[in-house]
Design a protein around this motif. Structure first.
Motif, PDB file in Angstrom:
ATOM      1  N   UNK A   1       4.410  -9.429  -4.357  1.00 11.38           N
ATOM      2  CA  UNK A   1       2.812  -9.129  -4.655  1.00 11.38           C
ATOM      3  C   UNK A   1       2.348  -8.500  -3.674  1.00 11.38           C
ATOM      4  N   UNK A   2       3.247  -8.046  -2.331  1.00  9.30           N
ATOM      5  CA  UNK A   2       2.392  -7.234  -0.931  1.00  9.30           C
ATOM      6  C   UNK A   2       3.539  -5.940  -1.047  1.00  9.30           C
ATOM      7  N   UNK A   3       4.640  -5.887  -1.344  1.00  8.60           N
ATOM      8  CA  UNK A   3       5.654  -5.057  -0.873  1.00  8.60           C
ATOM      9  C   UNK A   3       5.310  -3.727  -0.841  1.00  8.60           C
ATOM     10  N   UNK A   4       5.563  -3.406   0.497  1.00  9.33           N
ATOM     11  CA  UNK A   4       5.443  -1.446   0.966  1.00  9.33           C
ATOM     12  C   UNK A   4       6.323  -0.675   0.734  1.00  9.33           C
ATOM     13  N   UNK A   5       7.249  -1.396   0.382  1.00  4.17           N
ATOM     14  CA  UNK A   5       8.250  -0.686   0.252  1.00  4.17           C
ATOM     15  C   UNK A   5       8.064   0.874  -0.911  1.00  4.17           C
ATOM     16  N   UNK A   6       7.057   0.324  -1.470  1.00  2.00           N
ATOM     17  CA  UNK A   6       6.895   1.172  -2.225  1.00  2.00           C
ATOM     18  C   UNK A   6       5.791   2.128  -1.558  1.00  2.00           C
ATOM     19  N   UNK A   7       4.804   2.253  -0.148  1.00  4.26           N
ATOM     20  CA  UNK A   7       4.269   3.057   0.717  1.00  4.26           C
ATOM     21  C   UNK A   7       5.664   4.190   0.974  1.00  4.26           C
ATOM     22  N   UNK A   8       6.508   3.204   1.332  1.00  3.63           N
ATOM     23  CA  UNK A   8       8.303   4.197   2.469  1.00  3.63           C
ATOM     24  C   UNK A   8       7.957   4.825   1.161  1.00  3.63           C
ATOM     25  N   UNK A   9       8.145   4.794  -0.865  1.00  7.45           N
ATOM     26  CA  UNK A   9       8.964   5.876  -1.441  1.00  7.45           C
ATOM     27  C   UNK A   9       7.637   7.027  -1.392  1.00  7.45           C
ATOM     28  N   UNK A  10       6.747   5.974  -1.558  1.00  6.47           N
ATOM     29  CA  UNK A  10       5.603   6.858  -2.007  1.00  6.47           C
ATOM     30  C   UNK A  10       5.115   7.667  -1.006  1.00  6.47           C
ATOM     31  N   UNK A  11       4.921   8.230   0.741  1.00  2.17           N
ATOM     32  CA  UNK A  11       4.794   8.666   1.300  1.00  2.17           C
ATOM     33  C   UNK A  11       5.580  10.019   1.934  1.00  2.17           C
ATOM     34  N   UNK A  12       7.125   9.598   1.421  1.00  3.40           N
ATOM     35  CA  UNK A  12       8.542   9.999   2.331  1.00  3.40           C
ATOM     36  C   UNK A  12       8.619  11.262   1.839  1.00  3.40           C
TER      37      UNK A  12
ATOM     38  N   UNK B   1       4.785   2.580  -9.952  1.00  2.00           N
ATOM     39  CA  UNK B   1       5.637   1.873 -10.945  1.00  2.00           C
ATOM     40  C   UNK B   1       6.781   0.703 -10.854  1.00  2.00           C
ATOM     41  N   UNK B   2       7.025   0.868  -9.344  1.00  2.00           N
ATOM     42  CA  UNK B   2       7.988   0.045  -9.164  1.00  2.00           C
ATOM     43  C   UNK B   2       7.215  -1.279  -8.731  1.00  2.00           C
ATOM     44  N   UNK B   3       8.303  -1.888  -9.184  1.00  2.00           N
ATOM     45  CA  UNK B   3       7.396  -3.902 -10.072  1.00  2.00           C
ATOM     46  C   UNK B   3       7.226  -3.884  -8.084  1.00  2.00           C
ATOM     47  N   UNK B   4       6.454  -4.827  -8.409  1.00  2.00           N
ATOM     48  CA  UNK B   4       5.549  -5.976  -6.886  1.00  2.00           C
ATOM     49  C   UNK B   4       6.699  -6.921  -6.818  1.00  2.00           C
ATOM     50  N   UNK B   5       7.362  -7.445  -5.939  1.00  2.00           N
ATOM     51  CA  UNK B   5       8.768  -8.596  -5.793  1.00  2.00           C
ATOM     52  C   UNK B   5       8.042  -9.637  -5.819  1.00  2.00           C
TER      53      UNK B   5
END
Length: 349
Positions: free
Chosen positions: A176-187, A170-174
């Motif tokens: 369009x292809x932000x990968x910071x969400x993957x950093x949060x997901x796989x931590x 649910x984190x925003x896509x700032x």
């Protein structure tokens, strides 16, 4: 199981995970030319729950001792500095490639604009990654975080990171292809590897069959729940336990694969060289996309070659990356893979 076997399965698992990443990106690259390989697309999609979750868990397992020792251990500082250096250097190389050679897919988040915009993208992505290099930065972020909170209750840290993982969808896509969400997901997977390193090694050493059976059963159950409860967000909640089960099942399966000596030797050899494969494969695939004439025509004329092409290209990228790495490590160009000596000394001091 002999200790050497345990090292072999870890290296072999890293090889499978990274080659799985390259295979996924290869399939996407081939499909950019509207070549029909639906079976491969389904295969890489189905491997999704295993790929990055297992790789993140393995990274945590390998760095566990350093992280749990704390900041006063120079090895953890060196590890974090190494990841930051690699990310910055390879992001710079991606930027130079996009400006001088061109960009389409894998350097697109940097080069789809003017030269000035490319350098602006480079600066912004030092903090907010948008390319396939995100995992290199993630290793530094995760290691620094867990080293800082090493005295905190592991259960609490896992719960918090698990919550962040679930909410990452649910984190925003700032952009369009932000990968910071993957950093949060796989931590959280990295943290499981850090805190569960001893238990994981013992499980894989003493009872891999039991781990494989129960984790495979759990994976099938969560996968079935996704299909049965067909609602918009069920996958967001099921993904975490499903992928934990998938990662454990994959690692346990590789333990058995490593009982075959040729497979163990080959995969472990690749697994010890996954760094150059990971950081370089995006540029190698971009070269294929930008200069397609010599390889697309044969695939268009031969169905058999088309169906084999994802494996052939994946192995070709891996071989090319390893060759460049082995050559670079014998020259001053090794600084694109290792910390410069003065920086390394400063970090250890």
């Amino acid at each position: 199981m002999h200790p050497a076997s345990r090292i072999a399965w870890i290296d072999a698992a890293r090889a499978i995970c990274v080659l799985g990443v390259v295979l996924m990106h290869t399939v996407l690259s081939i499909q950019a030319f509207s070549l029909d390989i639906p079976t491969w697309r389904i295969a890489v999609d189905e491997f999704g729950p295993f790929r990055m979750s297992a790789l993140s868990l393995l990274s945590g397992l390998l760095l566990s001792r350093r992280i749990r020792t704390g900041w006063h251990d120079s090895s953890v500082r060196s590890s974090i500095a190494h990841s930051l250096w690699l990310y910055a250097v390879w992001l710079l190389l991606f930027t130079i490639f996009a400006i001088t050679v061109g960009s389409f897919f894998w350097t697109g988040p940097i080069g789809m604009g003017t030269t000035k915009q490319a350098w602006q993208a480079f600066a912004s992505q030092l903090i907010l990654p948008r390319t396939v290099l995100w995992y290199v930065l993630a290793l530094a972020v995760w290691s620094a975080l867990l080293t800082t909170v090493r005295r905190a209750d592991p259960g609490l840290v896992l719960v918090l990171l698990g919550t962040v993982s679930v909410l990452s969808s649910w984190m925003p896509l700032l952009e369009g292809s932000d990968q910071y969400r993957n950093i949060c997901r796989y931590a959280v997977f990295f943290a499981i590897g850090v805190y569960g390193a001893r238990l994981l090694r013992r499980w894989m050493s003493d009872e891999p069959a039991r781990v494989l059976g129960w984790s495979a059963l759990a994976f099938v159950a969560f996968r079935g729940l996704e299909w049965f409860v067909d609602t918009e967000h069920i996958g967001d909640f099921v993904a975490l336990p499903r992928d934990i089960a998938g990662a454990l099942a994959l690692l346990a399966a590789i333990v058995f694969v490593c009982r075959l000596r040729p497979a163990s030797t080959a995969l472990a050899w690749i697994g010890r060289r996954t760094l150059p494969i990971y950081v370089m494969h995006g540029l190698l695939l971009e070269l294929l996309i930008l200069f397609p004439g010599w390889w697309v025509r044969p695939l268009q004329s031969s169905e058999a070659l088309l169906q084999l092409s994802p494996i052939l290209i994946t192995l070709g990228c891996a071989a090319a990356a390893i060759a460049v790495y082995e050559l670079a490590m014998r020259t001053p160009a090794r600084v694109v893979f290792v910390l410069p000596t003065p920086v390394a000394k400063a970090v250890r001091a």
